[in-house]
Design an enzyme around this catalytic site. Structure first.
Site, PDB file in Angstrom:
ATOM      1  N   CYS A  86       0.780  -0.987  -0.208  1.00 21.48           N
ATOM      2  CA  CYS A  86      -0.419  -0.626   0.161  1.00 21.48           C
ATOM      3  C   CYS A  86       0.631   1.055   0.380  1.00 21.48           C
ATOM      4  CB  CYS A  86      -0.706  -0.157   0.874  1.00 21.48           C
ATOM      5  SG  CYS A  86       0.003   0.315   2.893  1.00 21.48           S
ATOM      6  N   GLU A 126      -6.903  -5.690  -1.012  1.00 25.08           N
ATOM      7  CA  GLU A 126      -7.356  -5.026   0.058  1.00 25.08           C
ATOM      8  C   GLU A 126      -5.808  -3.729  -0.043  1.00 25.08           C
ATOM      9  OE1 GLU A 126      -5.425  -3.860   3.618  1.00 25.08           O
ATOM     10  OE2 GLU A 126      -4.604  -5.188   2.888  1.00 25.08           O
ATOM     11  N   ARG A 172      -8.889   2.490  11.669  1.00 23.38           N
ATOM     12  CA  ARG A 172      -8.730   2.200  10.879  1.00 23.38           C
ATOM     13  C   ARG A 172      -9.425   1.828   9.555  1.00 23.38           C
ATOM     14  NH1 ARG A 172      -3.775  -0.522  10.612  1.00 23.38           N
ATOM     15  NH2 ARG A 172      -2.697  -1.459   9.223  1.00 23.38           N
ATOM     16  N   ARG A 174      -9.833   1.144   5.542  1.00 26.86           N
ATOM     17  CA  ARG A 174      -9.287   0.254   4.224  1.00 26.86           C
ATOM     18  C   ARG A 174     -10.633   0.128   3.168  1.00 26.86           C
ATOM     19  NH1 ARG A 174      -5.131   1.836   6.335  1.00 26.86           N
ATOM     20  NH2 ARG A 174      -3.269   0.248   7.133  1.00 26.86           N
TER      21      ARG A 174
END
Length: 351
Positions: A86, A126, A172, A174
């Site tokens: 990422c 993801e 968090r 995502r």
């Protein structure tokens, strides 16, 4: 020992998973908890591989997937998962995307190559939330076109925050993208509820059966995860430490998590843990801190695991692993309960 018919039937019903960029196995753990069988996993980082092998017994390919000439050699799986790096899209990084100087952005196309060669029933991608808006949305558009037009899989993107979808007190966010084989005509959008969009959903498609998880109540608190017993003294700040006066002035509550931000301490007044990062163990930035019995310390390795939804009593790091590597691996991982909910919904759609 000979397997009976019931055991053979149960194994035949297990959907298999191939996990790319597996890290320490957060996505794998979520799928295992949802009743899948991990057939193989791939990770290139040496330290992460050591941790992975310490916790799982299935096949781990420790190599750069650029060098895998024939993905089919690894074996067919029903679902391919990919938490491709990422950093190329992260707000915390340089946001270079597909033009990342270290080639990390291009690893999406390696994921696409594996999907094309193996032809799984479904996939899960993801990444960081910023992928959705990177380069004014052009990056996500390229990913969508590659998957739908190039591979003929559906494209269902959605953003979930662990505090709302995983019953974990960590903020968090995502982006997750799910898709199913031979349904490239079905495209979802982040700006709409895919499951309520009848124009995209056709009753005879697998994609229509997949449901994006709904929010759930957050019942776990920071205090449920923080260890109130005495932990190793290396986690504590001594009164002689140069940061101690700032910690003593700012850290007044024991029911939340603070964060060292290079030159000051920030209180998280929402009583949630800020997003755990890969560099939280380096000591200079984004270091999560707690006040316990009027003492100030960093979060322990086990506490960070708990905030990612791992069972800290079952998941272990090799004894020789340096704390900095443990923190990095946890920060690069995922929130397991969120993955489990997505995996269950994929399983329902495939069933």
């Amino acid at each position: 020992m000979m397997k009976n018919n019931k055991q053979q039937y149960q194994e035949a019903q297990l959907f298999t998973v191939g996990s790319l960029f597996a890290g320490i196995g957060g996505i794998c753990t979520g799928f295992i908890q949802a009743g899948y069988k991990i057939k193989w996993a791939n990770e290139y980082d040496q330290k992460a591989c050591e941790t992975y092998r310490y916790n799982y017994s299935h096949q781990l390919y420790e190599q750069d997937i650029h060098n895998v000439k024939n993905p089919k050699d690894w074996g067919y799986v029903d679902v391919i998962t990919s938490g491709f790096p990422c950093q190329a899209f992260s707000v915390a990084g340089y946001r270079q995307g597909f033009n990342d100087s270290q080639g990390r952005g291009n690893l999406f196309f390696e994921t696409a190559r594996f999907i094309e060669e193996i032809q799984p029933k479904a996939y899960l991608l993801e990444n960081v939330k910023n992928l959705a808006g990177h380069d004014n949305g052009k990056t996500l558009e390229i990913i969508k076109d590659t998957i739908t037009k190039g591979l003929n899989y559906s494209f269902i993107p959605f953003i979930l925050n662990s505090k709302d979808y995983g019953n974990v007190p960590q903020t968090r966010e995502r982006i997750y993208i799910v898709g199913f084989r031979n349904e490239g005509h079905i495209v979802g959008s982040l700006n709409q509820d895919f499951n309520d969009n009848s124009s995209n959903c056709m009753s005879n498609t697998v994609s229509n059966k997949f449901k994006i998880p709904k929010p759930i109540s957050l019942t776990r608190k920071i205090t449920d995860i923080i260890d109130r017993s005495t932990v190793d003294k290396s986690y504590y700040y001594e009164s002689s430490h140069k940061y101690y006066p700032e910690l003593e002035k700012t850290m007044i509550r024991e029911d939340t998590i603070y964060q060292w931000r290079r030159v000051y301490v920030r209180e998280n007044k929402n009583q949630l843990c800020p997003t755990l990062t890969a560099n939280m163990g380096t000591g200079g930035h984004n270091v999560p801190l707690v006040k316990v019995d009027n003492q100030y310390r960093k979060l322990t390795i086990q506490e960070c695991l708990g905030l990612q939804g791992f069972d800290p009593f079952q998941f272990k790091f090799p004894n020789h692993m340096a704390k900095s590597h443990c923190y990095k691996q946890i920060g690069n991982s995922v929130v397991v309960p969120v993955i489990k909910r997505i995996a269950l919904n994929i399983k329902y759609a495939l069933s």
